[in-house]
Each structure stands twice: as C-alpha cells, then as structure tokens.
Design an enzyme around this catalytic site. Sequence first.
Site, short mmCIF file in Angstrom:
data_model
loop_
_atom_site.label_atom_id
_atom_site.label_comp_id
_atom_site.label_asym_id
_atom_site.label_seq_id
_atom_site.Cartn_x
_atom_site.Cartn_y
_atom_site.Cartn_z
N GLY A 31 0.84 -1.20 0.00
CA GLY A 31 0.00 0.00 0.00
C GLY A 31 0.87 1.24 0.00
N GLY A 35 -1.08 7.86 0.27
CA GLY A 35 -1.48 8.08 1.66
C GLY A 35 -0.48 7.64 2.71
N GLY A 37 0.85 4.67 3.50
CA GLY A 37 1.97 3.82 3.08
C GLY A 37 3.04 4.62 2.35
N SER A 159 -7.14 0.92 12.42
CA SER A 159 -7.92 2.16 12.41
C SER A 159 -8.81 2.26 13.64
CB SER A 159 -8.81 2.18 11.17
OG SER A 159 -9.68 3.28 11.21
N TYR A 185 -16.09 -1.89 7.20
CA TYR A 185 -14.73 -1.40 7.50
C TYR A 185 -14.37 -1.79 8.95
CZ TYR A 185 -10.90 2.10 7.70
OH TYR A 185 -9.69 2.75 7.83
N1 LIG Z 1 -6.37 8.12 6.14
C1 LIG Z 1 -6.70 7.97 7.42
O1 LIG Z 1 -7.02 8.95 8.13
C2 LIG Z 1 -6.69 6.61 8.03
C3 LIG Z 1 -7.16 6.48 9.34
C4 LIG Z 1 -7.14 5.23 9.91
C5 LIG Z 1 -6.65 4.15 9.21
N2 LIG Z 1 -6.21 4.29 7.93
C6 LIG Z 1 -5.70 3.10 7.24
O2 LIG Z 1 -4.51 3.41 6.53
C7 LIG Z 1 -4.34 2.44 5.49
C8 LIG Z 1 -3.94 3.15 4.23
O3 LIG Z 1 -5.03 3.96 3.80
P1 LIG Z 1 -4.82 5.45 3.30
O4 LIG Z 1 -5.63 6.31 4.16
O5 LIG Z 1 -3.39 5.71 3.12
O6 LIG Z 1 -5.59 5.36 1.89
P2 LIG Z 1 -5.07 5.48 0.40
O7 LIG Z 1 -4.38 6.78 0.21
O8 LIG Z 1 -6.24 5.18 -0.45
O9 LIG Z 1 -3.99 4.32 0.26
C9 LIG Z 1 -4.41 2.98 0.20
C10 LIG Z 1 -3.30 2.15 -0.38
O10 LIG Z 1 -3.78 0.80 -0.47
C11 LIG Z 1 -3.64 0.36 -1.80
N3 LIG Z 1 -4.69 -0.58 -2.17
C12 LIG Z 1 -6.03 -0.39 -2.16
N4 LIG Z 1 -6.66 -1.49 -2.63
C13 LIG Z 1 -5.68 -2.38 -2.92
C14 LIG Z 1 -5.68 -3.68 -3.46
N5 LIG Z 1 -6.81 -4.29 -3.83
N6 LIG Z 1 -4.51 -4.31 -3.63
C15 LIG Z 1 -3.34 -3.71 -3.32
N7 LIG Z 1 -3.27 -2.46 -2.81
C16 LIG Z 1 -4.43 -1.81 -2.64
C17 LIG Z 1 -3.74 1.62 -2.66
O11 LIG Z 1 -3.20 1.37 -3.94
P3 LIG Z 1 -3.59 2.32 -5.19
O12 LIG Z 1 -2.68 3.51 -5.09
O13 LIG Z 1 -3.30 1.45 -6.37
O14 LIG Z 1 -5.04 2.69 -5.05
C18 LIG Z 1 -2.89 2.56 -1.80
O15 LIG Z 1 -1.52 2.34 -1.99
C19 LIG Z 1 -5.68 1.69 5.37
O16 LIG Z 1 -5.55 0.43 5.98
C20 LIG Z 1 -6.63 2.56 6.17
O17 LIG Z 1 -7.67 1.81 6.71
C21 LIG Z 1 -6.21 5.51 7.31
#
Ligand SMILES: NC(=O)c1ccc[n+]([C@@H]2O[C@H](COP(=O)([O-])OP(=O)(O)OC[C@H]3O[C@@H](n4cnc5c(N)ncnc54)[C@H](OP(=O)(O)O)[C@@H]3O)[C@@H](O)[C@H]2O)c1
Length: 304
Positions: A31, A35, A37, A159, A185
């Site tokens: 990931g 975001g 990752g 989360s 979720y």
């Molecule tokens: N943002 C927040 O405030 C927040 C809060 C709590 C927890 N989180 C957690 O943080 C983690 C990352 O989320 P984010 O907020 O950084 O969102 P994000 O910006 O959408 O990043 C998600 C990442 O996961 C990848 N991904 C999604 N579906 C996938 C799949 N089928 N196979 C492989 N990779 C996949 C995406 O790849 P692509 O670039 O190809 O789409 C991207 O690299 C998640 O587990 C989320 O639940 C985030």
Amino acid sequence: MADLRAMLRNQRTPHDRTTAPLAGKTVVIAGSTSGVGLAAAREIARFGGRLVLVARNEAKGRAVQTQLEQDFGAEVSLHLADFARLAEVDRVSRELLDAYERIDVLINSAGVYSTRRLHTDDGHELTFCVNHLAPFLLSVRLLPRMRHAGGGRILQVNSQGHRFGGLDLRDLAWRRRVYLGLRAYGASKTAQLLTVWELADRLQGSGVTINAVHPGEVRTGIGLNNGPLYRWYQRRLIDPWLADARVAGESLHTLAAAPELAGVSGRYFNRTHLEKPAPHALDRVVGRALWERTMDLTGLTDDG
Ligand SMILES: NC(=O)c1ccc[n+]([C@@H]2O[C@H](COP(=O)([O-])OP(=O)(O)OC[C@H]3O[C@@H](n4cnc5c(N)ncnc54)[C@H](OP(=O)(O)O)[C@@H]3O)[C@@H](O)[C@H]2O)c1
C-alpha cells in the site's frame, strides 16, 4: 468513559519521533503508492531503509520508486500484487522469500473503504479481503525471513474505525446482512486486531513482533474509489479537518525503528501512543474462532 478520555488525550498528544536509523534494514511496505503507506515509505527512505514496495498498480509503483530514489538516494524495489486476489498475495510472498534473505520490517498499509457491497472473484467481501485476509496472509508467509532478522517487526495499519464493530463470524462475506460501509470497515479492522493478538502470542520467543497502529486522521486517497457524492463529501467536508499524511509516516517510522519498542508486541497504538481498543476487539474467544476461519480462508495451515 475513561477509555474515551484516553483516546481523546492520545489524539491531542503529538506523536513520538525517533532518530534511529534504518540503514541496512529491509522494509517491505504494502500500500505504498498513496497516503499512509507512501508517507511511511518516504520517512523510511529518509532514515536510510532499503525499501521493498508492494503495489497493485505498476505505473504508480514505478513513479513512487523513482521519486524515492531521486529524493533520498534510496534503494527501492517493486513487486506487484492485488490484495483482492489472495493467489497474488501468495505469489508475491514467494517472490519476496526468494529475493530477500532477511526482512526487518513489514508494514501492511494497503486498505480500502467501500460504501457498496463488493465481492472479490474468490467470494470474499472486498474490504474484509484487502484489509484483513491479504495482510494476514502476507505477514504469515514472510515470517521465515523476519525470524531470520532476529527482531523483525510487523506493523498492521489498523484504524479507530474498528470501533464501528460489524464482525459476524456467521457472515464474514456480508451476504445475509444489510451492508453498511462503516460496519464492513469496522469488521475488517476488528478482525485484524483479533488476529494481531493471536499471532503475537504464537510469535512469543521468536524475536518477531506484531502490533497494530491507527495512523492518525490524515488526508489520503481512502474512500475515493466510491461514487461522486462520497468523493465530494470526503474532499469538501472531511479532508479540511485532517492532518497531513506525514504525521502517519513519521509515526510508522517510529514504530518501525525506535529501539525502545524492540520486543513490544501484541499492542494497539494510536499513532505512537499505546491505547486500549474497543472491548469487542479484545474478545479472545471470538479471536480464536476468527483465527481458524482466517487460516482456512487464506489457505494457511499450522505447518505453513
Ligand atoms: N487516512 C486515514 O485517516 C486513516 C485512518 C485510519 C486508518 N487508515 C488506514 O490506513 C491504510 C492506508 O489507507 P490510506 O488512508 O493511506 O488510503 P489510500 O491513500 O487510499 O492508500 C491505500 C493504499 O492501499 C492500496 N490498495 C487499495 N486497494 C488495494 C488492493 N486491492 N490491492 C493492493 N493495494 C491496494 C492503494 O493502492 P492504489 O494507489 O493502487 O489505489 C494505496 O496504496 C488503510 O488500511 C486505512 O484503513 C487511514
């Protein structure tokens, strides 16, 4: 009430930082193209770590690889896998086992939030598969290389959304219930927490630790796969309140590198602050049953 107060206090307290280097360490990040990752990859590159990116989109992965090489002179490699396909997670695990003698840190940050009920080709509910089954499978498969590192750290990006609940062992694929994105979720994140405790117990004495982390409320691409109305709501009404994703990246670097956290396992962090998860995520009876179901659904056996 005391737990809620502690959560709010943690929310307001700045995350801890470390200056501990990662030179010579191999860090796998799933990931990593967006975001949390991506922010973690940048911090880890800044501190000298050798990065192994796992992404589903080759073009995005290559762009991140090039950026990290240019900005930090980092050593970066890219491997591809769609977390909605467990066979691809299995395949990429074999690739990583073949390619790297030791893995020091695994950060599972691939994640999705869907307002619609979607199923993978294998019949899993999408969120459950991407957020729970796939990172679980990758973590277990990579253990031989993390044990070799004699101090490997697994970080499951979880989360506060686990607090929404929604886990029902009789209906993990959401075929018999009204689907609500937040509950699905919550179910995926609860499932991940329950298996973090189980795996931490099984890893005791191995030198490998596993922890879960809420990365903060940060501006990322999460949810943007949903419809235009949701995207408008996210961008206009939610994003302005959120922090820059660097907060999450710095927190993950701290958890990955801080010497004082060596040996800490089976815990939930709000960024870098220890926190008590919701009671339903601490139910070890449900956790043991879920462990069996997760092993079964990912095709894992006790022998590997
Ligand atoms: N943002 C927040 O405030 C927040 C809060 C709590 C927890 N989180 C957690 O943080 C983690 C990352 O989320 P984010 O907020 O950084 O969102 P994000 O910006 O959408 O990043 C998600 C990442 O996961 C990848 N991904 C999604 N579906 C996938 C799949 N089928 N196979 C492989 N990779 C996949 C995406 O790849 P692509 O670039 O190809 O789409 C991207 O690299 C998640 O587990 C989320 O639940 C985030």
